[in-house]
Each structure stands twice: as C-alpha cells, then as structure tokens.
Design an enzyme around this catalytic site. Structure first.
Site, PDB file in Angstrom:
ATOM      1  N   ARG A 105       0.889  -1.183   0.000  1.00 23.95           N
ATOM      2  CA  ARG A 105       0.000   0.000   0.000  1.00 23.95           C
ATOM      3  C   ARG A 105       0.918   1.222   0.000  1.00 23.95           C
ATOM      4  O   ARG A 105       1.702   1.411   0.927  1.00 23.95           O
ATOM      5  CB  ARG A 105      -0.899  -0.005   1.236  1.00 23.95           C
ATOM      6  N   HIS A 132      -7.332   0.715  -6.368  1.00 19.91           N
ATOM      7  CA  HIS A 132      -7.526  -0.170  -5.208  1.00 19.91           C
ATOM      8  C   HIS A 132      -8.146  -1.478  -5.727  1.00 19.91           C
ATOM      9  O   HIS A 132      -9.309  -1.787  -5.449  1.00 19.91           O
ATOM     10  CB  HIS A 132      -8.432   0.521  -4.189  1.00 19.91           C
ATOM     11  N   GLN A 135     -10.053  -4.079  -3.464  1.00 17.42           N
ATOM     12  CA  GLN A 135     -11.367  -3.647  -2.999  1.00 17.42           C
ATOM     13  C   GLN A 135     -12.446  -4.002  -4.021  1.00 17.42           C
ATOM     14  O   GLN A 135     -13.497  -4.550  -3.680  1.00 17.42           O
ATOM     15  CB  GLN A 135     -11.356  -2.116  -2.775  1.00 17.42           C
ATOM     16  N   ASP A 221     -17.273   6.983  -1.517  1.00 18.52           N
ATOM     17  CA  ASP A 221     -16.059   6.830  -0.714  1.00 18.52           C
ATOM     18  C   ASP A 221     -15.785   8.184  -0.058  1.00 18.52           C
ATOM     19  O   ASP A 221     -16.420   9.189  -0.398  1.00 18.52           O
ATOM     20  CB  ASP A 221     -14.896   6.399  -1.637  1.00 18.52           C
ATOM     21  N   CYS A 261     -16.280   1.278   0.541  1.00 19.97           N
ATOM     22  CA  CYS A 261     -15.101   0.458   0.858  1.00 19.97           C
ATOM     23  C   CYS A 261     -14.727   0.533   2.332  1.00 19.97           C
ATOM     24  O   CYS A 261     -14.055  -0.347   2.836  1.00 19.97           O
ATOM     25  CB  CYS A 261     -13.921   0.872  -0.018  1.00 19.97           C
ATOM     26  N   ARG A 289     -13.480  -9.088   1.559  1.00 20.66           N
ATOM     27  CA  ARG A 289     -12.059  -8.806   1.305  1.00 20.66           C
ATOM     28  C   ARG A 289     -11.233 -10.036   1.695  1.00 20.66           C
ATOM     29  O   ARG A 289     -10.317 -10.445   0.988  1.00 20.66           O
ATOM     30  CB  ARG A 289     -11.581  -7.598   2.142  1.00 20.66           C
TER      31      ARG A 289
HETATM   32  N1  NVA Z   1     -10.009   6.421  -1.261  1.00 23.23           N
HETATM   33  C1  NVA Z   1      -9.627   6.032   0.077  1.00 23.23           C
HETATM   34  C2  NVA Z   1      -9.817   4.577   0.266  1.00 23.23           C
HETATM   35  C3  NVA Z   1      -9.455   4.048   1.630  1.00 23.23           C
HETATM   36  C4  NVA Z   1      -9.619   2.566   1.740  1.00 23.23           C
HETATM   37  C5  NVA Z   1      -8.174   6.423   0.306  1.00 23.23           C
HETATM   38  O1  NVA Z   1      -7.371   6.258  -0.611  1.00 23.23           O
HETATM   39  O2  NVA Z   1      -7.866   6.915   1.392  1.00 23.23           O
HETATM   40  N1   CP Z   2     -11.203  -0.447   2.435  1.00 22.63           N
HETATM   41  C1   CP Z   2      -9.946  -0.502   2.885  1.00 22.63           C
HETATM   42  O1   CP Z   2      -9.001  -0.736   2.126  1.00 22.63           O
HETATM   43  O2   CP Z   2      -9.813  -0.284   4.222  1.00 22.63           O
HETATM   44  P1   CP Z   2      -8.468  -0.066   5.040  1.00 22.63           P
HETATM   45  O3   CP Z   2      -7.936   1.306   4.670  1.00 22.63           O
HETATM   46  O4   CP Z   2      -8.871  -0.147   6.481  1.00 22.63           O
HETATM   47  O5   CP Z   2      -7.476  -1.122   4.658  1.00 22.63           O
END
Ligand code: NVA
Ligand code: CP
Length: 307
Positions: A105, A132, A135, A221, A261, A289
């Site tokens: 990540r 992502h 997801q 989101d 998500c 997930r």
């Molecule tokens: N769009 C959000 C998703 C978190 C799972 C982010 O990137 O923070």
């Molecule tokens: N939806 C998701 O990826 O959640 P986290 O940021 O908690 O991993």
C-alpha cells in the site's frame, strides 16, 4: 526465471481469470465458514508493506495468509529502511528473495510498478493513489453473491473520482457494465490516470440525483483520500451536495445495493440512514475482502488449483 504475475491494477486480469477467482472465493469462503482446514500455502510467506494506514487490508491479508497455512510479515515506512531512502528497486530485490508474495500500500502507482519490475515474486496492489484493485475484487464478488451477474448493470459512483472510482471504471470495461459518475466540478474522471481503454463504459452527470436514477448499485467513498489531507477543508465545501442520503437512494432501483469500501464518514459522503439502512451491504463487502484475497493469494502463489 519466468516473470511472476502481479495484480497492480484491475485490468491486469482477464474476465475469465476473475470468473475463476470468484469460483475459488466461493469455495474458500464456504470451507472457512464450515471450519474446514485448508492450508495450501504452508511454509509460504507474504510480506505486507504499508506506507499508509489500514485496518481492513492489513487484517484481511494477515488473517487470510494464516488461514491458508502461511505467515505474513508487516513492514511500514516508519520502521524500515524504506522510509530512509533505500531505493524501491533494491528493496524489491531483497524482499522478494525472502518471501513468496508481496502486498504493497503506497502513494504513486509508479512506486509499486518499479517494485514489481524488480521483484522475483508476485506483487499485489493494496491501494495506491490511483487504484484499489483488491477492494473492487471483493465488491464485485459481493454484488454477484447478492444479485447475480454484474454485466449489463448500472453502478452509480457519487463523490470523488479517486482510486476506488478509477478501479470501478476499469472493472466496468472488464465485465461490461456501466458506471454513472457524479463528481463536483473540478473533480471529474481523468481517463488516462484511471488507466481506461475508452470512455464507453461510463457517463458523467453534474447532478448526483440524475446519476443514481435506475442504478443497481450506489457506491461512494471518503471525500478526502489518504495523501490528500491538505485539501480537506476545501473538499468539505466542494463535496457537500454529494452526500448519498435516503432521498438519493430512492432514485435508484428498489432493490439497489449500497456499498462503501470503508472507513466511512457518516454525515459527509453518506448519511447514517443509508449506510446503516436496508440497501447497505457494507459489512458483507468488508468480510469478502478476506475470502476474495485468499483466492487471489492462492492463485498468484500456486496458479490454478483443482480441489
Ligand atoms: N479512497 C480512500 C480509500 C481508503 C480505503 C483512500 O485512498 O484513502
Ligand atoms: N477499504 C480498505 O481498504 O480499508 P483499510 O484502509 O482499512 O485497509
């Protein structure tokens, strides 16, 4: 050495490969729910590198790897040499000699692509600024589980055209469904950044109420994704009319699903009456997930299995 397969963006896999993964997900989930032990990844190690926060992604990969008989190691930027300027190419060489699969990540998609190019083992995108894919793997599995095939259906995306939105748009091309996108002015989809082949599978609507009309699935989101915190105050103002509330859900089909998500901000991108209401499948979505990523880990480490 044969180059490993990676899952760096959604369209790295074909429709047929997703169908296989969803069948494995169903099987693995059923076995898990009936307490059957399934350890195909005994002695295998997943390394998880987090440069941003996570609850679901970390937990689902770590628990998933353990449930498959393997082990998972967590690294973050703060406590590893990654945060002290070690080139990502060097890190990839070393980490991939000590593990069987890597999940990352991070910020720019370019970072994960550079890592993957220097990795001897498969690399999974656990979220970047652009995508992502894990997801949406779970989200589409959830849709199929609840409603059957997603091909030909309409998904309404309300809010920011972020990493999750971009991945829905790629998935629409793979599965042949339509996405109605509504963002505030200035936050529209950038097809090149979304990695799209064309613009046939989505339509942009200035009015979110129009976007949700007739939708089979409504999803949204956070207004401010990780890495964009400096824009938070401006975004709170710009997005205030893009909250998914009960009035908006009424425009969708009567049996429409609501997905998010997570983590969610009730009172911002979604009203509590929707996320905690009858259309919402967010907890099933979050749980999936785990199951979908176990199928993904199995596929990337072992290839196709018959059991
Ligand atoms: N769009 C959000 C998703 C978190 C799972 C982010 O990137 O923070
Ligand atoms: N939806 C998701 O990826 O959640 P986290 O940021 O908690 O991993």
């Amino acid at each position: 050495m044969v180059a490993p397969r990676h899952f760096l963006q959604f369209n790295d896999f074909s429709r047929e490969e997703f169908d296989y993964l969803f069948e494995r997900t169903r099987r693995i989930k059923t076995q898990f729910k009936s307490y059957q032990q399934y350890w195909p990844l005994t002695d295998r190690t997943l390394v998880m590198i987090f440069e941003k926060a996570s609850t679901r992604t970390r937990l689902s990969f770590e628990a998933g790897m353990q449930q498959l008989g393997g082990s998972a190691i967590y690294l973050n930027t703060r406590d590893s040499q990654l945060g002290r300027g070690e080139p990502v190419e060097d890190a990839a060489q070393v980490i991939s000699r000590m593990s069987d699969i890597v999940m990352i990540r991070t910020f720019d998609q370019e970072i994960i692509e550079r890592f993957a190019s220097n990795s001897r083992v498969p690399v999974i995108n656990g979220l970047t600024n652009e995508y992502h894919p894990c997801q949406i793997l779970a989200d589409i599995y959830t849709f199929i589980e609840q409603r059957g095939s997603i091909s030909g259906k309409t998904v309404a995306w309300i809010g920011d055209s972020n990493n999750v939105c971009n991945t829905w748009l790629q998935a629409a091309e793979v599965f042949g469904f339509n996405v109605h996108v509504s963002t505030p002015p200035g936050y529209e989809v950038e097809p090149e950044r979304a990695g799209l082949y064309g613009t046939d599978h989505y339509e942009e609507f200035p009015d979110p109420m129009e976007a949700v009309k007739g939708a089979d699935l409504v999803t949204t989101d956070v207004w401010t994704s990780m890495g964009f915190e400096a824009e938070n105050d401006e975004r709170l103002r710009d997005f205030e009319d893009w909250q998914v509330d009960a009035e908006m859900m009424k425009q969708a089909r009567p049996n429409a699903l609501f997905m998010h998500c997570l983590p969610a901000h009730r009172g911002e991108e979604v009203a509590a009456e929707v996320i905690d209401g009858p259309h919402s499948v967010v907890w099933e979505e979050a749980e999936n997930r785990l199951h979908a990523q176990k199928a993904l880990l199995e596929f990337l480490v072992l290839g196709r299995v018959n059991d």
